[in-house]
Scaffold this motif. Structure first.
Motif, PDB file in Angstrom:
ATOM      1  N   LEU A   1      65.166  17.695  34.609  1.00 14.65           N
ATOM      2  CA  LEU A   1      66.439  18.199  34.073  1.00 14.65           C
ATOM      3  C   LEU A   1      66.753  19.564  34.693  1.00 14.65           C
ATOM      4  CD1 LEU A   1      68.662  17.282  32.097  1.00 14.65           C
ATOM      5  CD2 LEU A   1      67.658  18.828  30.421  1.00 14.65           C
TER       6      LEU A   1
ATOM      7  N   GLY B   1      62.541  26.197  30.887  1.00 10.44           N
ATOM      8  CA  GLY B   1      61.421  25.265  30.957  1.00 10.44           C
ATOM      9  C   GLY B   1      61.205  24.434  29.706  1.00 10.44           C
ATOM     10  N   ALA B   2      62.110  24.519  28.725  1.00 12.10           N
ATOM     11  CA  ALA B   2      61.936  23.727  27.498  1.00 12.10           C
ATOM     12  C   ALA B   2      61.972  22.230  27.799  1.00 12.10           C
ATOM     13  CB  ALA B   2      63.022  24.081  26.490  1.00 12.10           C
ATOM     14  N   CYS B   3      62.759  21.849  28.805  1.00 13.22           N
ATOM     15  CA  CYS B   3      62.836  20.428  29.178  1.00 13.22           C
ATOM     16  C   CYS B   3      61.463  19.927  29.634  1.00 13.22           C
ATOM     17  CB  CYS B   3      63.888  20.210  30.266  1.00 13.22           C
ATOM     18  SG  CYS B   3      63.785  21.377  31.633  1.00 13.22           S
TER      19      CYS B   3
ATOM     20  N   CYS C   1      72.210  26.269  32.950  1.00 14.21           N
ATOM     21  CA  CYS C   1      70.747  26.199  32.825  1.00 14.21           C
ATOM     22  C   CYS C   1      70.160  27.601  32.976  1.00 14.21           C
ATOM     23  CB  CYS C   1      70.162  25.266  33.889  1.00 14.21           C
ATOM     24  SG  CYS C   1      68.374  25.405  34.054  1.00 14.21           S
ATOM     25  N   ILE C   2      69.352  28.017  32.007  1.00 20.67           N
ATOM     26  CA  ILE C   2      68.768  29.365  32.035  1.00 20.67           C
ATOM     27  C   ILE C   2      67.328  29.348  32.542  1.00 20.67           C
ATOM     28  CG2 ILE C   2      70.278  30.387  30.283  1.00 20.67           C
ATOM     29  CD1 ILE C   2      68.108  29.797  28.181  1.00 20.67           C
ATOM     30  N   GLY C   3      66.860  28.188  33.016  1.00 20.68           N
ATOM     31  CA  GLY C   3      65.511  28.131  33.604  1.00 20.68           C
ATOM     32  C   GLY C   3      64.396  28.411  32.623  1.00 20.68           C
TER      33      GLY C   3
ATOM     34  N   CYS D   1      67.076  20.813  25.156  1.00 20.15           N
ATOM     35  CA  CYS D   1      67.630  21.856  26.035  1.00 20.15           C
ATOM     36  C   CYS D   1      68.555  22.788  25.242  1.00 20.15           C
ATOM     37  CB  CYS D   1      68.412  21.218  27.178  1.00 20.15           C
ATOM     38  SG  CYS D   1      69.309  22.443  28.161  1.00 20.15           S
ATOM     39  N   PRO D   2      68.294  24.110  25.272  1.00 21.07           N
ATOM     40  CA  PRO D   2      69.141  25.020  24.485  1.00 21.07           C
ATOM     41  C   PRO D   2      70.553  25.151  25.042  1.00 21.07           C
ATOM     42  CG  PRO D   2      67.600  26.282  25.823  1.00 21.07           C
ATOM     43  CD  PRO D   2      67.213  24.838  25.978  1.00 21.07           C
ATOM     44  N   LYS D   3      70.776  24.675  26.235  1.00 16.87           N
ATOM     45  CA  LYS D   3      72.101  24.806  26.838  1.00 16.87           C
ATOM     46  C   LYS D   3      72.828  23.467  26.960  1.00 16.87           C
ATOM     47  CE  LYS D   3      71.842  29.123  26.981  1.00 16.87           C
ATOM     48  NZ  LYS D   3      72.698  29.918  26.106  1.00 16.87           N
TER      49      LYS D   3
ATOM     50  N   ILE E   1      72.181  20.802  28.700  1.00 21.07           N
ATOM     51  CA  ILE E   1      72.292  20.215  30.046  1.00 21.07           C
ATOM     52  C   ILE E   1      72.157  18.692  29.933  1.00 21.07           C
ATOM     53  CG2 ILE E   1      71.250  20.093  32.350  1.00 21.07           C
ATOM     54  CD1 ILE E   1      72.520  22.804  31.842  1.00 21.07           C
TER      55      ILE E   1
HETATM   56  S1  SF4 Z   1      65.694  23.169  28.957  1.00 19.51           S
HETATM   57 FE1  SF4 Z   1      67.806  23.219  29.732  1.00 19.51          FE
HETATM   58  S2  SF4 Z   1      68.214  25.394  30.104  1.00 19.51           S
HETATM   59 FE2  SF4 Z   1      65.978  25.201  29.899  1.00 19.51          FE
HETATM   60  S3  SF4 Z   1      65.254  24.860  32.063  1.00 19.51           S
HETATM   61 FE3  SF4 Z   1      65.564  22.836  31.173  1.00 19.51          FE
HETATM   62  S4  SF4 Z   1      67.659  22.276  31.785  1.00 19.51           S
HETATM   63 FE4  SF4 Z   1      67.492  24.506  32.059  1.00 19.51          FE
END
Ligand code: SF4
Length: 255
Positions: free
Chosen positions: A180, A167-169, A163-165, A228-230, A232
Motif C-alpha cells: 500500500l 508503515g501502519a499498512c 501517504c505519510i509513510g 491506514c490513517p490517511k 489510502i
Molecule cells: S498506512 Fe497509509 S499512510 Fe501509512 S505508510 Fe501505509 S499507505 Fe502510507
C-alpha cells in the motif's frame, strides 16, 4: 473541558534493545479524556522519571497527523481503534473508565524493534531512494497551473500523495507487505505528467527494493486499507501491479 479522569490499566511492551527479550509491563494511569494518547504517555513518563524509572521509548514529531512518525499498535490496531487517524490524533475520550489498553510496537520483519515502542522503519526510506522521485532536470520551478491536469486525475494523485509513510499498512498486513505504501508513492507520480519519463523504471526499482528488504507479498485481506490513517485506497495497488506488468513488457529488466 471534561474534569472527570479516566482510570486505565496499560499493558505496554517494554524491550530494552533490539537483541533483548521484551514483555508487557502493567501501569495504572489516571488521565483526562481530553489528553491525546501521546500526552497520556508523556504524563506516564514524567511519573516514571520522577521515581528514577526508565521512561517508555516511543516516537513522535509533528503531533498533527502529518509526519507519520508516531505509529503504535493499540489494542491490536496500528494507530489505534479509530479509523483514519494517526496515534497522535487519538484522544483518551475514545476509551472508557476502567479499560485495559494493550500498547505494542509495529511488528514486521522489515521493522526491527529498537527499543520499547520504537521500530526501525528506514526500510521505507530505502524503497523511496530506489526510485520514489523525479530526476529529470525541469529547470526553474514552473507555475503550479502551467501544465493542465484533469481535476479527477489531480485528485487521485493528491489522494495517493497523502501517504505519510507511517508503515501502519505493513504492521496491519499478516504478510508484513509494504504494497500500500509503495503503490501510493508510485501512483502519485505515475498519475502526473512530471512522473512519466521514469514511470516504468520507477515501478521496477521500487518493487525490487521492497522485495529485497524483506517485506512480504500482498495478502489481499484489505487490512492495510482498513488501518491506514490517511485512507489510502488499495486501488493504488492495482495501478502499481498494472504498471509493473507494462514495465516488464516494454522496458529492459532493472539490474
Ligand atoms: S498506512 Fe497509509 S499512510 Fe501509512 S505508510 Fe501505509 S499507505 Fe502510507
Amino acid at each position: 473541558m471534561n474534569n472527570k479522569k479516566l482510570n486505565l490499566t496499560l499493558k505496554i511492551w517494554r524491550q530494552p534493545g533490539p537483541n533483548s527479550a521484551g514483555s508487557f509491563v502493567e501501569y495504572k494511569v489516571s488521565v483526562s479524556p481530553d489528553a491525546s494518547f501521546l500526552e497520556m504517555l508523556d504524563e506516564l513518563n514524567n511519573e516514571l522519571e520522577s521515581k528514577n524509572l526508565e521512561p517508555i521509548a516511543f516516537e513522535s514529531d509533528c503531533r498533527e497527523g502529518i509526519c507519520g512518525t508516531c505509529g503504535i499498535v493499540i489494542n491490536g490496531h496500528p494507530h489505534g481503534p479509530i479509523p483514519r487517524i494517526a496515534t497522535c490524533q487519538l484522544h483518551m475520550r475514545n476509551f472508557k473508565d476502567g479499560d485495559t489498553i494493550w500498547v505494542e510496537p509495529f511488528r514486521a520483519r522489515a521493522f526491527p524493534v529498537i527499543k520499547d515502542l520504537i521500530v526501525d522503519r528506514s526500510a521505507l526510506d530505502r524503497i523511496m531512494e530506489a526510485g520514489g522521485f523525479i530526476s529529470v532536470n525541469t529547470g526553474s520551478a514552473p507555475d503550479g497551473n502551467a501544465i493542465p491536469i484533469p481535476k479527477d486525475i489531480a485528485s487521485e494523485a493528491m489522494d495517493a500523495a497523502t501517504c505519510i509513510g507511517c508503515g501502519a499498512c505493513v504492521a496491519a498486513c499478516k504478510n508484513a507487505s509494504a504494497m500500500l505504501f509503495v503503490s501510493a508513492k508510485i501512483s502519485h507520480l505515475a498519475l502526473l505528467p512530471q512522473g512519466q519519463p521514469e514511470r516504468y523504471i520507477r515501478v521496477q526499482t521500487m518493487v525490487k527494493k521492497m522485495d529485497e528488504l524483506g517485506f512480504g507479498a500482498c495478502s489481499n485481506t484489505y487490512a492495510c486499507e482498513a488501518e491506514c490513517p490517511k485512507g489510502i485506497s488499495i486501488l493504488n495497488i492495482a495501478r502499481m501491479n498494472r504498471d509493473y506488468l507494462v514495465a516488464k513488457l516494454k522496458t529492459e529488466e532493472v539490474e
